[in-house]
Structure formats: C-alpha cells, structure tokens
Motif scaffolding. Structure first.
Motif, PDB file in Angstrom:
ATOM      1  N   LEU A  78       2.837  51.454 -28.915  1.00 56.89           N
ATOM      2  CA  LEU A  78       3.057  51.460 -30.362  1.00 56.89           C
ATOM      3  C   LEU A  78       4.008  52.571 -30.770  1.00 56.89           C
ATOM      4  O   LEU A  78       4.839  52.394 -31.662  1.00 56.89           O
ATOM      5  N   ALA A  79       3.908  53.722 -30.071  1.00 57.63           N
ATOM      6  CA  ALA A  79       4.850  54.797 -30.381  1.00 57.63           C
ATOM      7  C   ALA A  79       6.277  54.343 -30.115  1.00 57.63           C
ATOM      8  O   ALA A  79       7.198  54.585 -30.911  1.00 57.63           O
ATOM      9  N   ILE A  80       6.458  53.639 -29.005  1.00 55.80           N
ATOM     10  CA  ILE A  80       7.806  53.153 -28.685  1.00 55.80           C
ATOM     11  C   ILE A  80       8.257  52.131 -29.732  1.00 55.80           C
ATOM     12  O   ILE A  80       9.411  52.143 -30.174  1.00 55.80           O
ATOM     13  N   VAL A  81       7.336  51.262 -30.156  1.00 58.16           N
ATOM     14  CA  VAL A  81       7.700  50.285 -31.187  1.00 58.16           C
ATOM     15  C   VAL A  81       8.153  50.999 -32.452  1.00 58.16           C
ATOM     16  O   VAL A  81       9.188  50.655 -33.030  1.00 58.16           O
ATOM     17  N   LEU A  82       7.400  51.987 -32.854  1.00 60.19           N
ATOM     18  CA  LEU A  82       7.756  52.699 -34.093  1.00 60.19           C
ATOM     19  C   LEU A  82       9.123  53.349 -33.966  1.00 60.19           C
ATOM     20  O   LEU A  82       9.944  53.312 -34.880  1.00 60.19           O
ATOM     21  N   MET A  83       9.354  53.948 -32.814  1.00 60.43           N
ATOM     22  CA  MET A  83      10.640  54.621 -32.607  1.00 60.43           C
ATOM     23  C   MET A  83      11.789  53.618 -32.694  1.00 60.43           C
ATOM     24  O   MET A  83      12.802  53.864 -33.365  1.00 60.43           O
ATOM     25  N   ILE A  84      11.607  52.483 -32.035  1.00 57.02           N
ATOM     26  CA  ILE A  84      12.664  51.476 -32.058  1.00 57.02           C
ATOM     27  C   ILE A  84      12.836  50.937 -33.469  1.00 57.02           C
ATOM     28  O   ILE A  84      13.952  50.774 -33.965  1.00 57.02           O
ATOM     29  N   PHE A  85      11.719  50.708 -34.125  1.00 56.30           N
ATOM     30  CA  PHE A  85      11.780  50.146 -35.474  1.00 56.30           C
ATOM     31  C   PHE A  85      12.544  51.087 -36.399  1.00 56.30           C
ATOM     32  O   PHE A  85      13.327  50.658 -37.248  1.00 56.30           O
ATOM     33  N   ARG A  86      12.331  52.366 -36.223  1.00 56.78           N
ATOM     34  CA  ARG A  86      12.998  53.332 -37.090  1.00 56.78           C
ATOM     35  C   ARG A  86      14.514  53.267 -36.919  1.00 56.78           C
ATOM     36  O   ARG A  86      15.264  53.410 -37.876  1.00 56.78           O
ATOM     37  N   ASN A  87      14.945  53.033 -35.703  1.00 52.02           N
ATOM     38  CA  ASN A  87      16.383  52.989 -35.461  1.00 52.02           C
ATOM     39  C   ASN A  87      17.011  51.658 -35.820  1.00 52.02           C
ATOM     40  O   ASN A  87      18.156  51.601 -36.225  1.00 52.02           O
TER      41      ASN A  87
ATOM     42  N   THR B  84       5.414  48.616 -39.063  1.00 50.02           N
ATOM     43  CA  THR B  84       6.701  47.997 -38.729  1.00 50.02           C
ATOM     44  C   THR B  84       7.056  46.877 -39.696  1.00 50.02           C
ATOM     45  O   THR B  84       8.079  46.231 -39.521  1.00 50.02           O
ATOM     46  N   GLY B 164       3.124  60.143 -27.830  1.00 53.44           N
ATOM     47  CA  GLY B 164       3.183  59.132 -28.874  1.00 53.44           C
ATOM     48  C   GLY B 164       3.524  59.749 -30.224  1.00 53.44           C
ATOM     49  O   GLY B 164       4.385  59.252 -30.942  1.00 53.44           O
ATOM     50  N   LEU B 167       7.186  60.843 -30.277  1.00 49.10           N
ATOM     51  CA  LEU B 167       8.143  59.748 -30.396  1.00 49.10           C
ATOM     52  C   LEU B 167       8.079  59.112 -31.769  1.00 49.10           C
ATOM     53  O   LEU B 167       9.099  58.761 -32.357  1.00 49.10           O
ATOM     54  N   ALA B 168       6.855  58.948 -32.278  1.00 50.17           N
ATOM     55  CA  ALA B 168       6.702  58.120 -33.459  1.00 50.17           C
ATOM     56  C   ALA B 168       6.999  58.871 -34.752  1.00 50.17           C
ATOM     57  O   ALA B 168       7.338  58.261 -35.746  1.00 50.17           O
TER      58      ALA B 168
ATOM     59  N   ASN D 156      16.177  54.212 -26.558  1.00 46.65           N
ATOM     60  CA  ASN D 156      15.068  53.366 -27.024  1.00 46.65           C
ATOM     61  C   ASN D 156      14.896  52.182 -26.104  1.00 46.65           C
ATOM     62  O   ASN D 156      13.801  51.825 -25.680  1.00 46.65           O
TER      63      ASN D 156
END
Lengths: 101, 183, 683, 492
Positions: A78-87, B84, B164, B167-168, D156
């Motif tokens: 989920l952390a990776i998803v959030l990071m990608i979503f932000r970009n 998201t 996490g 990153l988040a 990413n």
C-alpha cells in the motif's frame, strides 16, 4: 473429512489469486489477489497440521508466521501504491511501463 | 472412505457450505467490478477460511486470522482504496481486456495443484475434529523453538512500518521545510 | 620459498635411469634459482614507466631497455650453462589449492626449452626495444607504448617460464591483453581499433579451448605441473590417456589461435595496424610462437598419447604453410606480406612438431625469430623513411638506404631458405617429413618453399629496385634503427650453424643438445646426417622461386608496378598486350636482322617469358583466389555471420522484456507450469 | 522444552540489531545537517559485527541451537562474512549518494540494515520457517528501497515491479513449502533429508520442490523468473542496485544451496534437471539480451542474470551427473564470493562515472578514459574481471565452475559445459564493448568537472579493486570459502 478436500479448495483459491494478479489493473486489487494466494497456503498448512498433529503444532506456527508476513507485505504494497499514486494520479500498474528492452 | 460415509458426516455438510462460500467470495474478489466490493468479498473469503480453521482444530489461528485480517488488514485496504480515490462505483476498467491467457494459466495451475494433492493425499482422512490445539503449545513453540523467527518477524513488521511511512508520506517542499524548522 | 625441486629431481633421476642417458642436467645453481628475476623485471619496468615515464628523456624507453638488458644477462648465462652440461631446475610458490586436490603454483622452470625461449625473447626484445627508442621518437603516448611493451615482455616471459599450465594461461592472456593494447595503439583511427578487437576476439575463441584443455588435462593428472603431465604422458598414465585426445585437441585449438594458424590466421594481418616494432617482436618473433611453444612444451602428450591429434595438427599446419603463404604474393602492404609469411612459417613449425620433429620445429622457431624480426625492423626502417606501408610507393631504395638494403637481403635469403639460417632449419623440417614418410606433406612444404622465395623476391624487387615512386626523398634511417638491424643480421645469417647434424660447436654445442634437456625424453628423430637429397631439392626450389620472382619483378622501372597490378591469370597476358606487341615487333626486326638474333629473341620472348609469366601468373592467381574467396569471404564471413546471428538473437530476446509487469507475471507463471509439465510428461 | 541461547553465536546478529536501533534513535535526535552520522554508525556497526565473526571463525566450533534450527558453522560464517563485507561496501557507496540527493537517511540505513540482518539469519537457518522469515526480511525492505527516489517515476516503477513479482514468488515458494511439510511432517533440513529420500517419484513432491526452486529462482533472478531484474536495477538507486545484485542474489543462492543440498539431497533427480534448465536458459537468454543494451545498469542487470546462470552450472552438473556435490557446492560459493567483489566494484565505478557523465547510457561513457584515465583503468579491471580474463579474480570463478563440471562428467553435463563456454564468449563481447567505449571511442558531450569521489566511495573502490586483483593472483583467498562450503556439504 478428507485432507484432499481442503487441499483442492486451497488450490482453487490459489488459482483465483493468480488469475487476479494477471488481469487486475489496479494495484490494490492485485494486492487482494495475493492475499487470496497466501490464504490458500494457510489452508494447506492448517489442513496438513490436523493430519500430522506434530508436538509443536508446526503447521499452525507456520501459518501464524505467514499471516504476519502477509500483513507486512500489505503495508509495503500500500505504501508503494500511495507513492505511485502521488506521482502519477493512478494506481494502474499497466500505466507504468517506462522501462523495457 | 466411501461417498456415503463422507456425506453422512455432518461436518462435511458444514465444509461444503463454507467451502462454497469461500470459493464464491474468492472468485468475486478477482472478478468484481467494484473495488470496495472486491475488498469486502475478501472479508467473506477470509471469514470462511477462519471457519474452516475452526473445523481443523486450529482455533487460535482462526482468531488470529479474524483479528489481523478482518480487523486490520482489510481496514488498511479500504484506507488505501479511499486515499487513491479509485472509483468506488462500478468500473469496467478494473481488469485488463486480455483475460483468456490468464484464465488458461490459472486453470492449468489449479489442475496441476489439485492433481498433485489428490495423488498424494487422496484418501487420507482427518481423524481429529473439533478438539482445538491448546494455545499453550503454540505459545511455547513461538517463544521456544521458533524464538529466532519470532523475533525476526517483528523486524519485518518494523521495517514495513518505517519504510511504508517514509514512502507514503508527502514530502515537504523546501519552503515548507524551512518554515517548519524555523518554528 | 617453497621449492618442489626435490620431487622434480627424483622424477628426473628416475626418468634418466630408466630410459635415457640424454637427461644429464645440473641444477643451474644460483642463476637458475634467481631466474625468476627475468619474469619480474619487465613488470617493475611497466610500473616505473607508468609513474616516471613522462618525465624521462626517452619517455621510459630507457627503463624498458634496462630491464631487458639485465634479463639478457641471465638468459645468456643460463644458455651457456645449458650448452655445457644442461640445466634442469624448477622453483615454485604455492598460491592456493582447491581442497586437498589441485594445487596452484607460480614460479619458473629452467630447462632446455625455456632457456632457449628466455634467450630469444630477451635478445630479440632488447634489440627491438632499442630500435623502438628511435622509431617511436616524437610519436604520441610513447610512455604508454613502452609500458605496454614491457607488460608484453613480462607476460611472454611468464608464459615461457611457466612451470605449469595455469601460469602459462596467465601469461598467455597477458600477452593477448598487451597485444590488444598495442594493436589498437593508434586508436584515433577506427580501423586500428577494429583490428585490435578482431585479434582479441579471435584469440578469445581459441583461448576457450586452451582453458578447457588445461582443466581437463590438469584434473586427469591431478596436477598442472608440466613435469607431472609430461611424465604421466611418458608413462602412459591411464587417467591421462582417457582424456588425451580431447584434451590435446582443445590445447591445440588454443595454440592455433595464438599462432594464427588456419582458420584463425585472420587476425594477424589486421594486427599489423600496430607500430612496426610491435609487429617485429610480437607478431613475428615471440607472441605468435607461443602456440608452437605450447605444443613443444606438451610434446610428450602428443608424442606418447594423443597421437590421433597429430594428424589434425599436420593437416592444419600444411594448409597454413602453403595456403596462407600464397596470400603474401598479392599483398601490397609490406607488413602484410611479412605477416602472411609469418603465418606460413609458423605452419612449418607446427607441422614439424606434429610430425614428431620437436627439435626441428623449435630450431626453425629460433632462426625464424631472428630473420623475421630483422625483416620487420627493416620494413620499419623503410616505412620510417618513405612514410607509407605500400610497396607501390617504394622502389629503388637500394641506393638511398644501403644498410637497410643489405640487412634486408640477409633476412630475405634466410627466410627463402637460400644458404643462410632458414635453409638449415627448413631443411631439417623437410628431413623430418621425409623420414616420417609424409610424402604429400613433404611436397607441399617444398612447394611452399618455392612460394616463400617467390614473394620475397617480389617484395625485394618492389622495395629496393626499380625507381622510387613515393613522395619526398628517402634517406637512410638513423643509427639507432640500423644498429639493431646489423646485429640481428648476424644470427639471421649464422644461426643455422647451431644445429647442423653432427656438428657440435665447442662451448655452444648444438640446439639438439640444448633442447634435449627436458624431464622426459622427447624422442625427436633428429637426422644424423644432412639429407643431401632433400636439402638439394629444397635449395633448388627456393632458388627457382627467387629467380622466377626476380624475373617477373626485376628492376624494369617503367613496368614494375604494371607487372604487379594484374589480378586474374587469364587477363594477365591481355593486360600486358602492349608488351607483347612491342616484343613481336622487335622479333620481326630481329628476324630480318638474322636467324640467330631472331632465335634468341624468340626464345626470350615466347619461351622464357612465357614460362616465367605462366608460372608466376598461376601462383599469383592461386593467391588471389585463396585471398578473395576463402579468406575474405569464407573464414571472415563465418566469423562475421556468427556475430551478426548473435546480435540478431539478442534483439529478439530483448523484446521479451516488454516493460509490462503483468506480462512478466504471466511469463513467471508459465515458467512454473512448463517446468512442472516437463517433469510430469517428459522426465 | 527449554532452549539454551548461545550469545556468542548470535553476536553478529545482535550487533546489527543494536546498530539498527541506534540508527533509528539517532535519526530522531539529530538535526538534518548532522544526519550523516546515521551512515557513520551503520558503517561502524557493520564493521563491528565482523569482530565476533572472526572469533567464531578461529574458534571453529559448530554451534547449534533450537533443535538444529539455527546453526553457526563454517559455511554460515563464510556467508555471513560475505554478507557483512558486501553490505559494508554498499554502505560506503551509499554514503554520499543518499546524502547528496536529500533522501531520508536514517530510514534508509535502518532498512538496509534490516535486510542485512535477514541475510545473516538466513545463512544460519536450518529449517523452513526460519529460512522463510529470513528471506522475507532480506527482500521486504528492498521493495521499498528500490523506490527510494520517490519523485522519480522510474524508481516507482522499479519498486512496483520488484514487489509484485516478489510476492508472487513468495506465494509460490510458500505453497511449495507447505507441501514439503505436508508430505513429510518435517521442517528442519535434516528431518526433510531423511524423510524425502527415495520419494523422487511422488508427483506432489516434484511439485513442491519445483515451487521452492521457482521461489528462489526469483531471488537469484534466473530466467524465466528474471523479468523484474533489468527494470528494478535501472530504476532503483544505484547502491541499492548493487545490493540487489550482490547481497540479495547471494541470499537467494544460499537459501537454494541449503535447501537443495541439506534438505533435499535424496531427490536430486528432481531439482538437478530443473536447475540445469534454469542455468542454460539464464546464461543464454541474458547474454543475448545484454548484447543489445545501451544503458550501463541494464547491461549489468543482464550480466548478473547471466552470472547467476554460471553459478547454477556446478549445482546442476553435479546433480544431473549424480556426482559428488561437495565440489559443486564449493565452486558455487567461490563463484559467489568473487562475483560479489567484482560486481560491487563495477557498480561503484558506475556511480562515479554517472556523476561525471550525468547519464546512465553507455554512449555517454565514450572516451571517458582519456579524460579520466584512473576511472578508465577501474572500468577495465572490473569489466574484464566480470568477463573472466586472467589474472583478474573473475577467471578463477569461471575456472572453479568449469572444473567442477569436468569432475562431474556425463553427457548432459558436457552439453551444459558447452553452453557455458559459448556464453562465456558472448559475454566477453559486451564486457569488452564497455571497455572499448571507455578507452577507444571519441569523447562526446560535456563531462562534469572532475570531482574527487568522496572518501567512502574511494574506500569502496579501493577494497574491491584490491580484492579483485589479489584473488586473481592468489585464488586461495577465495578457496577458503569453497573449503568451508565443502565441509558443510560433506555433512561434517
């Protein structure tokens, strides 16, 4: 009860998970699919344990570890998803194919 | 064990019902066209699994599953979905259009795993039913023989937590950062 | 210092008692114990040049020269000691081992074979280094040149001094690397870079054979020590016998790569892109002989066990000595003529050793190293003077460069096998072939002698006779270039006397005796007396070749180039049509003038010229055919095709990396399925 | 049941844990300009962990805990040493890199140390659960570290791809492990070895073993489980890429070695052909793909996939031929040690060069040596070593590999050796291409002014260069590792 009835059920869940991993575009949904797969592994472990009945309940201990690791993986995912979503303002994995060849 | 024997055991009826529920929920997890529904179907599948665990005398693991997954992980998922801002309504675009190959691959995997399971354990009967494994045994195992993995897994969680968060979280712009350090 | 000397001695004594009185050797005392200094000094020089080179007058050349000069002292002392009673010694340090099994050692072996090579490398190397001091003056990156050159010398000495296969491979790769540096020395020109890469890659393909062969043999014997391997071969150890053929073939593959034998010869002419001293030392006198040296070092393996490999070796060697020699006839670049010639002469050595002529092959290696270095340095002197590599830009230089001219003549005669050193060594090779009953090989070798003499006559004519066709006025080279030429001319002329059968020079002995100082007997069927029949035929054919070449390219200033410009034998008379008409007209006039004059002229025009031109044309045509069809299209084509194919496959494979994660995952799952399916359904 | 804890035996792990906690605490306390102290502490802690390791090596005693689930023997010590030294070098490489780009430093070092801790645990683990948790701790933090350049979409993407394929492989690995447990009722390696002997015809066991191989195949990035590697390598911060290609891969190999040789020696007829296939595919496919790469990091990624193939060769050869597995074990460990040294060096060079050229494209490296000869020499050393050219360390790795194959013998083995040989030549081509570009091509584009690499990076380069050259001349430095591996493989 037969041991194999649990194993076949687990196999089906695992296959669902693979299907989901391959077709889902949203990364959160991919994570859900992975949870299904790990859950199938847990069913296997618990079913085996109920037959083997080891003195240290190894199968159940293993399942607890799998659950714990799965929770950690969800956090990471989920952390990776959030990071990608932000970009990119999107959580779809097929939008990300910059690097290839 | 003949089919009649199998059918006559009530526990197998319970298995059939729960198992079907798990299968259907599992299937909907990967096919639902609504993200929130998919997550809720996962709850169903996991709850069913916990039921199966109870049948398999794994009481403690069943409750761990309920607590950790349904109590925490699913909530995390829902948060993820909200943040998201994925469309929460019906959305046809959640799955890719190429479904045939994945379906074939998944089916082949299933056949392979099911065949191997049946071949190896086809007629094996689960003798003990209902009698839960004492939690004491689990506790002793976790803090005895499996002490090292038990300690190490806590670092897996800690690392996931710290990484996490890093990153988040939204990075401050230089201006904001200056402002904050000035305070 | 961990010396495995005593064990070696026991072996040697054992061998001597059992089978032969030939192995009578001293231990060489202090000089042999310290021979390792020769292996180290060039590397010291390398480091010093890199550090201080730029600040010195000769950009570090003096350091390189000094190192080899010191080395030469050792080599000379050891050579003399070996000539007077023999030196057999080995010093090794253990540097590692795999478990309890194989031991890695570095060190140096001092025996007849390595002493000869020590002397050769240091002697020729020193002269070439001195020459390079003058030749490279004012060039770019002189310090790097001398550093790499020293690196090369060190690696070569590591190679020839290696007591085991592992160290030999280290030296082998070292000379390859140094060669790569030096061929691509003028890297501003992309073709030079390509030449360097081509040499490197071609060699690498062959090196795989060497390494695999070395591992195979080493594991079979339980040691990489040459002494142990040679002795195992001599005794016919069953473990070694089992792998001897495959191992021998693999080692031979390595050897033909380094020694540029067919079909690996393609790299050597291109390697001429490097500075001329490099060509002289590496691509004529030392590095390319490493393959021959390896075969000589491992000779017992082929002599006693891997006899079937020798047939392959003879075939390859024979093809090389004749086929590649032909190519020298059509080359215009003076260095390429010498390069093809080198390949061809290496073919002689390889064939000789394969046929069992251990001494003959090494003897030819010795004489060839002197006269070929001489010829290369002479070529360098010419190039230095006219600023071109092409013989079509030269001509008539005899008058401008007398010293170069006379030393060149010595080298050319030696190479052609007319009287000087090459005559004796080539005759010994022919004698070996005769003795072994290899009649086809023998006749091809004799034909090769004709070709050799022919292209040397051509080159000599085009360079030194006729009129000067280049730009500017040529001048004799400075002394620093000519002195090494004169010094090298001495052994090029006289080295043949070192191994005349039956002749043992007081204080020097002969090469046969030198080389016999090995751990196990080499079994060389050394001819006891000169084979006058073969010697006569060889000499006759060589003279014939020289005369034919001379007659075609003799110094007729106007037509010299024209004579060299034809390409296809059928067209050759047509190209010369004018010449015929003139002659015909002359003939008619002569006919009128008188029958005798007419007869003489007619004979001259039609018979002699016809024969001369016919033979020359045939030979030349063959050369063109081999070059165009087989060499450029055939062998090169295969290599180019292979590289294109791998490239193409690479681009296909690359496309699989589509960048899409779910395709990766699908491949992943498919991989699992295929793996399991393979097991269930296939295995 | 009570268990004795041997604190000396787990001292390296404890020191790493203490370092992790210290790093976290320091990160909280220190003001931003002083955060580089976290790096210093991390480096020092890693070095300190080597001290008890040295004690244990000289002690030489095999220490076994928790019913043989956790064992500290020579094999474990050698690999722990490798992991710690490699991590030390990666920390040195990270120091300036992470600082200069304003990444989160404290967390970075904490996560990297977590991963190191995981690899230490893995080297000692002798049961499936400990091994699984160890391997998760190795990879978990790396998923996030691969995406550490948060603002960079490529980073990413690297993180995402690595993560998704990672959890897929984890699931498959776990499924295999659950079957291993179900079939035997054992999770310790020694128990499994006894229980599985003679079960090679059991389809469920075949499935289980192959699933486990697939799980590890992902970690070592063997074809066809390698797809993540080029993308993740390219996108991740370079020190992390170095760590991925060395520590993480080595960890995968350790796990695979241990499970195959210690837990499943009786069913070599299952895993050996599978590994044979993976080895052949990895070498060939990766080398062919590498030929066409223009990005230096991607080239190294494919190279590392191919090198993994080479490392699998002795494994597969010994298993297929039914030969003594000790030699194969030793050869793989020797290869692993040498590969770690030269690959880390290559990545350190990439970091320095990327700073000069401001590009990861190979074309930007044209003529670099003429501007900066020292860098050129380093490029030549490491890439030639990777190509296996004597007298640099790489030759000995290849040598040990070929030697073990020769010992194994047999037709299938010879075929594999032939494939390896051809691939060694292909690989030479692209390694040489890099050196050629650096030394022989004309310089193009603007180069940044010469910046002396910071001390830590220079130290990293120094260590790797010295080791690369020294092992080349004195292979006994690496054979020690092989000997230790041989001991464990013989059951001693």
């Amino acid at each position: 009860m037969l041991l194999s009835q649990f194993l076949v059920l687990a196999a089906a869940l695992f296959a669902f998970g693979i299907y989901g991993l391959l077709v889902r575009r949203n990364m959160v949904l991919i994570l859900l699919s992975v949870e299904l797969m790990l859950n199938a592994v847990n069913i296997n472990l618990i079913a085996f344990e109920s037959v083997l009945v080891s003195s240290e309940a190894i199968g159940q201990v293993f399942a607890i570890f799998v659950i714990t690791v799965a929770a950690a993986e969800v956090g990471i995912g989920l952390a990776i998803v959030l990071m990608i979503f932000r970009n990119r303002k999107s959580a779809n994995v097929d939008d990300l194919s910059l690097m290839r060849w | 064990m003949t089919f009649v024997d199998w059918v006559s055991a009530p526990v197998n009826w319970a298995f059939t019902i729960i198992g079907l529920a798990v299968l259907v929920s599992g299937f909907r997890v990967v096919t639902a066209n609504n993200v929130v529904h998919a997550a809720l179907y996962l709850v169903g599948a996991l709850a069913g699994t916990a039921g199966l665990f109870l049948m398999l005398s794994a009481e403690f693991v069943a409750w761990v599953l309920v607590l950790v997954y349904i109590g925490a992980v699913i909530v995390l998922f829902l948060f993820g979905i909200m943040i998201t801002r994925a469309p929460t309504g019906l959305d046809e675009g959640l799955s890719s259009d190429h479904k045939v190959l994945p379906a074939v691959l998944a089916l082949a995997m299933f056949l392979m795993m099911a065949w191997a399971s049946l071949d190896a354990f086809g007629a094996q009967v689960i003798a003990s039913t209902g009698e839960p494994v004492p939690t004491e045994i689990l506790g002793e195992a976790l803090l005895g023989r499996f002490l090292i993995p038990f300690e190490i897994v806590s670092f897996v969680l800690l690392a996931a937590l710290i990484g996490g968060i890093t990153l988040a979280r939204r990075d401050l712009s230089p201006a904001e950062e200056e402002e904050r350090s000035a305070v | 210092m961990v010396a495995s000397l005593s064990a070696l001695y026991n072996l040697a004594i054992l061998a001597a008692e059992d089978v032969s009185e030939e192995v009578l050797a001293g231990d060489g005392g202090w000089w042999a114990d310290t021979a390792g200094i020769m292996l180290i000094l060039p590397f010291v020089a390398f480091a010093l040049i890199l550090i201080f080179g730029k600040k010195l007058k000769h950009k570090g050349g003096e350091i390189a020269v000094a190192a080899l000069a010191i080395n030469l002292v050792w080599a000379t002392v050891l050579l003399l000691m070996n000539a007077n009673g023999g030196v057999l010694d080995q010093t090794t340090f253990e540097i590692g081992r795999i478990g309890s099994g194989l031991v890695f050692e570095l060190g140096w072996v001092v025996d007849g074979l390595s002493i000869l090579m020590f002397f050769l490398v240091n002697f020729v190397g020193l002269l070439v280094f001195v020459y390079a001091l003058g030749y490279m003056k004012g060039d770019v990156r002189v310090d790097w040149f001398f550093a790499a050159f020293s690196l090369f010398a060190g690696a070569m000495l590591i190679l020839v001094g290696a007591p085991n296969l592992v160290q030999l491979i280290i030296g082998w790769e070292g000379v390859g690397l140094a060669s790569y540096f030096l061929i691509g020395f003028y890297w501003e020109d992309i073709t030079n870079v390509k030449a360097g890469n081509k040499a490197f890659l071609t060699n690498k393909v062959a090196d795989v054979g060497l390494i695999l062969g070395a591992i195979l043999v080493g594991v079979a014997v339980g040691s990489w020590d040459f002494g142990a391997i040679d002795f195992a071969a001599f005794e016919g150890a069953p473990e070694l016998a089992a792998v001897a053929s495959v191992g021998g073939l693999l080692l031979f593959l390595g050897a033909i790569g380094k020694s540029a034998q067919f079909p690996f010869h393609i790299w050597l002419p291109d390697a001429m892109a490097g500075p001329t001293p490099v060509s002289a030392l590496m691509h004529a006198a030392t590095m390319v002989t490493a393959g021959v040296y390896l075969m000589a070092r491992m000779f017992p393996l082929f002599q006693y066990l891997a006899q079937n490999v020798r047939i392959v070796m003879i075939v390859i060697g024979t093809i090389t000595l004749f086929g590649i020699g032909l190519l020298a006839i059509v080359a215009d670049d003076i260095k390429k003529v010498l390069a093809y010639s080198t390949v061809s002469q290496l073919g002689y050595m390889m064939t000789a050793i394969a046929a069992g002529g251990y001494t003959a092959g090494m003897f030819h290696l010795l004489t060839h190293a002197t006269f070929k270095a001489l010829l290369f340095l002479g070529a360098g002197s010419v190039i230095h003077s006219v600023h071109s590599n092409n013989m079509s830009d030269m001509g008539g230089l005899r008058k401008f460069m007398p010293t170069t001219y006379w030393t060149w003549i010595v080298g050319a005669l030696a190479l052609s096998g007319i009287g000087l050193s090459g005559f004796w060594s080539k005759d010994e090779i022919l004698a070996v072939m005769g003795e072994k009953g290899l009649s086809i090989v023998l006749w091809i070798s004799i034909a090769g002698a004709f070709v050799t003499a022919f292209y040397m006559a051509r080159a000599t004519s085009l360079i030194f006779f006729g009129t000067y066709k280049g730009e500017g006025t040529p001048h004799e080279s400075p002394r620093i270039l000519t002195v090494p030429l004169v010094i090298l001319a001495v052994p090029a002329a006289l080295a043949g006397f070192l191994n005349i059968p039956g002749l043992s020079i007081p204080g020097l002995g002969n090469v046969t005796e030198w080389l016999a100082v090995r751990l196990v007997p080499m079994g060389d069927p050394h001819a006891v007396a000169i084979n006058f029949g073969l010697a006569g035929i060889g000499l006759g054919v060589a003279i014939l070749g020289a005369v034919v070449g001379w007659l075609i390219y003799h110094p007729d200033a106007e037509t010299q180039l024209e004579r060299d410009s034809f390409e296809i034998p059928v067209l050759y008379p047509l190209l010369r049509r004018k010449y015929y008409i003139d002659d015909l007209a002359l003939g008619i006039v002569a006919f009128v003038k008188g029958p005798l004059a007419r007869f003489v002229d007619w004979t001259n025009t039609y018979v002699l010229d016809g024969i001369v031109n016919g033979v020359g044309g045939l030979v030349k045509g063959l050369g063109v055919f081999v070059y165009d069809t087989l060499d450029q299209r055939g062998v090169d084509g295969v290599f180019n095709g292979l590289s294109a194919a791998t490239d193409g496959a690479g681009s296909v494979v690359r496309r699989w990396q589509s960048g899409r994660i779910q395709q990766y995952a699908a491949s992943f799952v498919a991989g699992v399925l295929i793996l399991v399916a393979l097991f269930v359904f296939v295995i | 049941m009570t268990f004795q804890i041997d604190y000396l035996a787990i001292a390296p792990e404890l020191i790493v844990v203490a370092t992790m906690v210290t790093v976290l605490a320091l990160d909280l306390i220190l003001p931003r300009p002083k955060k580089y102290w976290t790096a210093t502490v991390a480096v020092a802690g890693t070095a300190l962990a080597l001290v008890p390791l040295a004690f244990l090596v000289f002690d030489g005693e095999v220490r076994s805990m928790f019913d043989g689930s956790y064992v500290v023997d020579e094999f474990a010590l050698v690999l722990k040493g490798l992991f710690l030294v490699a991590a030390y070098i990666v920390f040195l490489m990270s120091h300036n890199y992470i600082e200069s780009e304003r990444y989160y430093q404290g967390e970075y070092y904490f996560l990297l140390l977590s991963s190191v801790l995981g690899s230490l645990v893995m080297a000692s683990s002798r049961d499936l659960i400990t091994l699984f948790i160890g391997i998760e701790l190795v990879t978990g933090p790396l998923y996030m570290l691969a995406g550490w350049r948060k603002g960079d979409v490529k980073s990413n993407e690297a993180s995402m791809k690595y993560f998704i394929l990672g959890i897929l492989s984890t699931a498959i690995l776990l499924y295999g492990m659950s079957f291993l447990y179900g079939l035997t009722g054992e999770i310790t390696f020694s128990g499994l070895a006894e229980a599985t002997a003679g079960m090679a015809d059991e389809p469920a066991l075949i499935l289980a073993v192959l699933f486990v191989i697939v799980g590890f195949g992902f970690k070592i990035s063997a074809v066809p489980f390698h797809f993540w590697a080029p993308d993740a390598y390219e996108g991740a911060p370079t020190p992390i890429t170095a760590y991925l290609s060395v520590n993480s891969k080595a960890a995968g190999f350790v796990a695979m070695l241990a499970v195959m040789y210690l837990a499943l020696p009786g069913v070599a007829e299952i895993w050996a052909p599978a590994l044979w296939l993976l080895a052949a595919l990895s070498m060939t496919i990766a080398n062919l793909a590498a030929l066409r790469q223009t990005n230096i990091v991607r080239l190294l990624a494919y190279s590392s996939v191919a090198q993994a193939g080479f490392m699998l060769v002795p494994f597969a050869a010994a298993g297929v031929a039914g030969a003594d597995i000790q030699e194969a074990f030793a050869a793989t460990v020797i290869y692993l040690v040498i590969y770690a040294v030269m690959n880390l060096g290559a990545f350190a060079v990439v970091i320095v060069a990327a700073r000069r050229t401001r590009s990861g494209e190979l074309s930007a490296w044209s003529g670099l040596a003429r501007v900066d000869p020292k860098l050129g020499v380093l490029v030549a050393i490491f890439f030639f070593s990777l190509a296996g050219i004597p007298p640099l360390a790489g030759w000995f790795a290849k040598f040990a590999m070929f030697r073990s194959v020769m010992i194994a013998g047999g037709a299938a083995t010879v075929v594999l050796a032939a494939i390896a040989t051809i691939n060694a030549v292909i690989a030479l081509y692209y390694y040489a291409k890099v050196v050629k570009t650096v030394w022989l091509d004309d310089p193009i584009g603007e180069l940044a002014d010469e910046v002396e690499p910071v001390g830590s990076l220079r130290l990293a380069l120094g260590i790797t260069v010295v080791l690369t050259v020294a092992i080349g001349f004195f292979p006994s430095l690496a054979t020690f590792a092989g000997d230790a591996a041989r001991v464990i493989a013989s059951g001693g």
